[in-house]
Design an enzyme around this catalytic site. Structure first.
Site, PDB file in Angstrom:
ATOM      1  CB  SER A  57      -0.948   0.027   1.200  1.00 17.51           C
ATOM      2  OG  SER A  57      -2.136  -0.622   0.864  1.00 17.51           O
TER       3      SER A  57
ATOM      4  CE  LYS B 144      -4.260   0.964  -1.258  1.00 19.00           C
ATOM      5  NZ  LYS B 144      -3.611  -0.328  -1.195  1.00 19.00           N
TER       6      LYS B 144
ATOM      7  CE1 TYR C 223      -4.530  -1.324  -5.028  1.00 14.78           C
ATOM      8  CE2 TYR C 223      -5.001  -3.679  -5.082  1.00 14.78           C
ATOM      9  CZ  TYR C 223      -4.776  -2.522  -4.371  1.00 14.78           C
ATOM     10  OH  TYR C 223      -4.790  -2.543  -2.990  1.00 14.78           O
TER      11      TYR C 223
ATOM     12  CE1 TYR D  92      -3.202  -0.262   5.082  1.00 16.30           C
ATOM     13  CE2 TYR D  92      -1.688  -0.778   6.838  1.00 16.30           C
ATOM     14  CZ  TYR D  92      -2.045  -0.853   5.519  1.00 16.30           C
ATOM     15  OH  TYR D  92      -1.235  -1.510   4.628  1.00 16.30           O
TER      16      TYR D  92
ATOM     17  CB  VAL E 246      -0.161  -5.859   4.145  1.00 17.92           C
ATOM     18  CG1 VAL E 246      -1.388  -5.157   4.684  1.00 17.92           C
ATOM     19  CG2 VAL E 246      -0.277  -6.142   2.657  1.00 17.92           C
TER      20      VAL E 246
END
Ligand code: GLU
Length: 305
Positions: free
Chosen positions: A61, A64, A189, A241, A259
């Site tokens: 992530s 992102k 993705y 998160y 993660v």
């Protein structure tokens, strides 16, 4: 500085025993839960490291932030934010719930999976191959590392098991939030999540954001100032998160976790930081990595607040 980092790694190593490596992507189970490493690159281009800073892992992530920067540079901002929001979700990163209950049908922010699927759909390129090449070229440029590549085994593992992301993507297509071929968007993705990096790469990328988009060595502007500011702001509000509030209080540095166990942190105008510790807490953050950043922030007075 090296002593300080060695001590911080040593004193926080015990926390690696209190978490678990991610297993919902089967390939991530192979990580060594006890690994813990850090790299810092400061604004004068000094580099410091300690622990398992050379270990390779997938960016997950943390990507992102970079995809958001690309989407904002490829498109009109108003268009991007007509499809993805600016608010923390308060829900886990892979939650599907608000896509149904929110009137707008758009994901709360670009740091959760649904939001990143949207920003991924906005990456320009005539073909999937061209988009993938542009993406990799951008990652290599901001990490200043031409060897960056996709970890094929992790990519295949994600693609095979990523049905929750698939479900979100089809829902987003149904609601007109994303356009185009859903499987192609998902493929891009999964690939971005499977990019393999180390703490040095994360520190370099963190430094670009810390330096408002300018490459410290060459003076070249690689990301616009406003986009860098926006990305860092999302890192503060949604980067860790649904533990971003606590992290802001305890550490006070813009950061994004993944993660795979990585955390990228950007201390505005000061330094980029890459941390690796694949043992995760229940929310998906590196359990020892957070402790390392907490100590570092206290000892070097890095909080931006
Ligand atoms: N590839 C992961 C997923 O889509 C990324 C999750 C994360 O690092 O938060 O589930």
């Amino acid at each position: 500085m090296e002593n300080l980092l060695n001590n911080i790694i040593k004193s926080n190593k015990k926390y690696t025993n209190f978490g678990q490596v991610a297993s919902y992507i089967p390939e991530l189970k192979n990580a060594n839960a006890e690994d813990l490493g850090i790299c810092i690159i400061d604004k004068d281009n000094n580099i410091y490291y300690a622990g398992d800073y050379k270990k390779k892992f997938t960016i997950q992530s943390v990507s992102k932030t970079i995809i958001l920067a690309m989407a904002l540079m490829d498109n009109d901002w108003a268009y991007v934010f007509s499809k993805v929001g600016m608010e923390p979700s308060g829900d886990p990163f892979n939650s599907i719930m608000k896509l149904e209950t929110d009137d707008t049908k758009k994901p709360c922010n670009p740091m959760i999976n649904a939001g990143a699927i949207v920003t991924t759909s906005l990456i320009k390129g005539a073909t999937l191959k061209e988009k993938e090449e542009r993406m990799l070229a951008f990652f290599r440029k901001i990490a200043k590392n031409d060897n960056i590549k996709i970890n094929q085994a992790v990519y295949e593992s994600e693609k095979l098991t990523g049905d929750r992301n698939r479900a979100m993507a089809y829902l987003l297509k149904n609601d007109g939030v994303i356009n185009g071929d859903v499987e192609e968007i998902l493929d891009l993705y999964f690939k971005q999540c499977s990019i393999e990096i180390d703490c040095v790469d994360l520190a370099r990328i963190g430094l670009i954001f810390a330096n408002y988009g300018i490459d410290i060595e060459t003076g070249e502007r690689v990301i616009s100032e406003n986009v860098s500011r926006m990305v860092k702001t999302f890192m503060v509000t949604c980067g860790m998160y649904d533990a971003s509030g606590e992290f802001a209080i305890k550490v006070g540095i813009p950061a994004k976790s993944g993660v795979g166990g990585g955390i990228m942190a950007s201390v505005p105008r000061k330094m980029g930081i890459g941390v690796y510790g694949p043992s995760l807490d229940k929310k998906g953050n590196s359990i020892a990595g957070i402790k390392v950043l907490e100590d570092l922030s206290k000892q070097l007075e890095l909080s931006i607040f």
